[in-house]
Design a protein around this motif. Sequence first.
Motif, PDB file in Angstrom:
ATOM      1  N   SER A  88      -3.080  18.828   6.931  1.00 37.62           N
ATOM      2  CA  SER A  88      -3.437  18.028   7.900  1.00 37.62           C
ATOM      3  C   SER A  88      -4.584  17.120   6.245  1.00 37.62           C
ATOM      4  N   ASP A  89      -4.770  17.958   5.631  1.00 37.69           N
ATOM      5  CA  ASP A  89      -5.532  18.317   4.069  1.00 37.69           C
ATOM      6  C   ASP A  89      -4.803  17.672   3.223  1.00 37.69           C
ATOM      7  N   GLY A 111      -8.359  20.155   9.295  1.00 36.16           N
ATOM      8  CA  GLY A 111      -7.497  19.664  10.926  1.00 36.16           C
ATOM      9  C   GLY A 111      -8.259  19.350  11.202  1.00 36.16           C
ATOM     10  N   THR A 125      -0.930  23.563  10.414  1.00 43.24           N
ATOM     11  CA  THR A 125      -1.477  22.311  10.638  1.00 43.24           C
ATOM     12  C   THR A 125      -2.683  21.788   9.935  1.00 43.24           C
ATOM     13  N   THR A 126      -3.629  22.752   9.490  1.00 45.50           N
ATOM     14  CA  THR A 126      -4.371  22.460   8.734  1.00 45.50           C
ATOM     15  C   THR A 126      -4.416  21.923   7.546  1.00 45.50           C
ATOM     16  N   ARG A 139      -2.072  15.920   3.364  1.00 44.48           N
ATOM     17  CA  ARG A 139      -1.752  13.962   3.928  1.00 44.48           C
ATOM     18  C   ARG A 139      -2.755  13.425   3.846  1.00 44.48           C
ATOM     19  N   TYR A 140      -3.897  13.781   4.019  1.00 44.50           N
ATOM     20  CA  TYR A 140      -5.371  12.583   4.474  1.00 44.50           C
ATOM     21  C   TYR A 140      -5.559  13.079   4.728  1.00 44.50           C
TER      22      TYR A 140
END
Length: 149
Positions: free
Chosen positions: A65-66, A73, A61-62, A68-69
Amino acid sequence: MEFSRWSRVMTIAAVLMLAGIAGVVFYSHMYELALHHGEPEWCAALFPLLVDGMIVGASMTTLLSDARYGRRGGLLPWALLILGSVASPAANVAVADPTMWSRIIHAWPSFALIGAYVLMREFRTTAKSVRTASADDERDLQGVVLSES
């Protein structure tokens, strides 16, 4: 194969190797600990997957998140990652003999996995800055070519 691609492949291979070894060792330690504390065999067999699953899920998840965005996270994945990262060496040390060296040896797989994860994040950060610098250089070069036309 160019250097950055080679280093990426080697980093991923090293992290996967460490994760596999740490997972096997951790599984046996957590299984032993669960059996020792009265869990039925089928529960003891599943229990290590809860901790490792939490670590892997929170890590992904983290990392995603890094990727993609471009941000870190959220609080929950980081909290679960930290909690799992504490539970893992604690379980390994709990089944060790009560000597310093035994505890160090038992805790080592968890620290190796956590270290590999940190290195992977560092590698991703470095790769991102290299890509950004490369894109900036390309834009500057295009600007020079267009201005000369």
